[in-house]
Write an enzyme that holds these catalytic residues in place. Sequence first.
Site, PDB file in Angstrom:
ATOM      1  N   TYR A   1      -0.860  14.922  -2.938  1.00 20.49           N
ATOM      2  CA  TYR A   1      -0.906  14.919  -1.472  1.00 20.49           C
ATOM      3  C   TYR A   1      -1.178  16.297  -0.865  1.00 20.49           C
ATOM      4  CZ  TYR A   1       1.007  10.148  -1.703  1.00 20.49           C
ATOM      5  OH  TYR A   1       1.222   8.816  -1.963  1.00 20.49           O
TER       6      TYR A   1
ATOM      7  N   LYS B   1       2.609  11.929 -16.117  1.00 20.54           N
ATOM      8  CA  LYS B   1       1.542  11.250 -16.849  1.00 20.54           C
ATOM      9  C   LYS B   1       0.881  12.295 -17.741  1.00 20.54           C
ATOM     10  CE  LYS B   1      -0.851   7.508 -17.714  1.00 20.54           C
ATOM     11  NZ  LYS B   1      -0.290   6.277 -18.329  1.00 20.54           N
TER      12      LYS B   1
ATOM     13  N   ASP C   1       3.879   4.962 -15.680  1.00 21.44           N
ATOM     14  CA  ASP C   1       3.630   3.513 -15.786  1.00 21.44           C
ATOM     15  C   ASP C   1       4.827   2.810 -16.430  1.00 21.44           C
ATOM     16  OD1 ASP C   1       2.921   4.971 -18.046  1.00 21.44           O
ATOM     17  OD2 ASP C   1       1.159   3.770 -18.538  1.00 21.44           O
TER      18      ASP C   1
ATOM     19  N   ASP D   1       6.463   9.101  -4.243  1.00 20.38           N
ATOM     20  CA  ASP D   1       6.230   8.207  -3.106  1.00 20.38           C
ATOM     21  C   ASP D   1       6.238   6.751  -3.595  1.00 20.38           C
ATOM     22  OD1 ASP D   1       5.572   7.315  -0.569  1.00 20.38           O
ATOM     23  OD2 ASP D   1       3.429   7.724  -0.785  1.00 20.38           O
TER      24      ASP D   1
ATOM     25  N   ASP E   1       9.515   3.365  -3.248  1.00 18.44           N
ATOM     26  CA  ASP E   1       9.467   1.999  -2.715  1.00 18.44           C
ATOM     27  C   ASP E   1       9.904   0.987  -3.770  1.00 18.44           C
ATOM     28  OD1 ASP E   1       8.258   3.484  -0.695  1.00 18.44           O
ATOM     29  OD2 ASP E   1       6.902   1.882  -0.123  1.00 18.44           O
TER      30      ASP E   1
HETATM   31  C1  IPM Z   1       7.134   8.499   2.684  1.00 17.68           C
HETATM   32  C2  IPM Z   1       5.996   7.992   3.499  1.00 17.68           C
HETATM   33  C3  IPM Z   1       5.077   9.170   3.748  1.00 17.68           C
HETATM   34  C4  IPM Z   1       4.372   9.526   2.472  1.00 17.68           C
HETATM   35  C5  IPM Z   1       4.092   9.030   4.895  1.00 17.68           C
HETATM   36  C6  IPM Z   1       4.794   8.690   6.180  1.00 17.68           C
HETATM   37  C7  IPM Z   1       3.279  10.291   5.056  1.00 17.68           C
HETATM   38  O1  IPM Z   1       5.377   6.929   2.886  1.00 17.68           O
HETATM   39  O2  IPM Z   1       7.835   9.416   3.149  1.00 17.68           O
HETATM   40  O3  IPM Z   1       7.351   8.013   1.576  1.00 17.68           O
HETATM   41  O4  IPM Z   1       3.341   8.918   2.130  1.00 17.68           O
HETATM   42  O5  IPM Z   1       4.847  10.416   1.796  1.00 17.68           O
HETATM   43 MN    MN Z   2       6.310   6.325   1.028  1.00 19.02          MN
END
Ligand code: IPM
Ligand code: MN
Length: 365
Positions: free
Chosen positions: A140, A195, A227, A251, A255
């Site tokens: 990023y 990785k 993975d 990131d 999730d």
């Molecule tokens: C997170 C979000 C962010 C990211 C966005 C809001 C930039 O998804 O904090 O995980 O992609 O890092």
């Molecule tokens: Mn995120």
Amino acid sequence: MKDVYDIAVVHGDGIGPEVCAAAVEVVRAALGNRSPLNFREYPAGAEHYLKTGESFPDASFEGCRNADAILHGAGGIPGVVHPDGTEAGLDFTLRLRFELDLYANIRPIRLFEGVTCPLAGVKAGEIDYVILRENSEGLYAARGAGVQLRGELAVDNLVQTRTGVERIVRKAFELARQSNGAPRDGVRRVTCCDKANVLRSYAFFRSIFSRVAEEYPDIATEYVLIDAMTMHLVLKPGHFNVIVTENMFGDIISDLGAATIGGMGLAPSAELGDRNGFFQAAHGSAPDIAGKGIANPYGTVLSAAAMLDWLGVRHQDASLAAAATNIKTAVNDALASGCLSADLKGSWKSADITRMLCERVAEAN
Ligand code: IPM
Ligand code: MN
């Protein structure tokens, strides 16, 4: 200890304003009448971009930079994009990360009592680990600097620096030292997630991890490829204690980890540099449920508690640490007593959850 702590508040988009207001209310209730927190609101986000052409005004940036801490709801509206196709509502979060050097993104994943785990047979307390996401470099870091050539090809570079990797890895070992270890075996353990089998940048990350690990002989270490990690987080989440990983991998598994504890609504996050702290839930702005009063405020409330913890340690202020503990206890108890929002298969509205939390923290005062 300070007389007044300035907190920059940015509501953002979608459910952002709802969950942010809820967190501010709960913090106020926890600190009572003599609260040393001074909340100041600043505009930023996709909505602001639509209105003014600016996603993150410099005045808002300065307000955030100079504040003692930053609290955010959530940002972004799909389709509100820059000419390069990337989302304008993300500028706020990303600029803070890069310009304030918020390199450590601490994301606790904990299964609460009262919440049904989507994984069969897993009970409260059996998932309790921290994802430590490197937050200032990795893939990023290429944001805004990638190349697109004649509509034929596009390139984004993944950046790892020795300094950047060393400091995040050290942070992982420090977090493990302060923790109770993994739920399954009580072992304090740092997992390096990368990785390294395919890319040099990750092999570099791993080699620095190995060297830093020698400074922490009391902490167990292991290496897991990203993975395989997605599988382990589902099949044996109780094995993990602290996982350190590159920005984009962090990131993604944030999730995944959140899903295993009932969803994004219960996943807080603290983004820390050496001088600034930025607090927001790990979830997005969920525009589909915005304004309906059903957003889950727990993630932002827990992030606000992390803010109080961080300020408490930084300024040796026991009253802030106590308020943080009260909020976390109130969240535990509220969830355990079935105070669940729609995403957790409950029917509690955001306002009712917020009121319940305010009552509980006020009682504890
Ligand atoms: C997170 C979000 C962010 C990211 C966005 C809001 C930039 O998804 O904090 O995980 O992609 O890092
Ligand atoms: Mn995120």
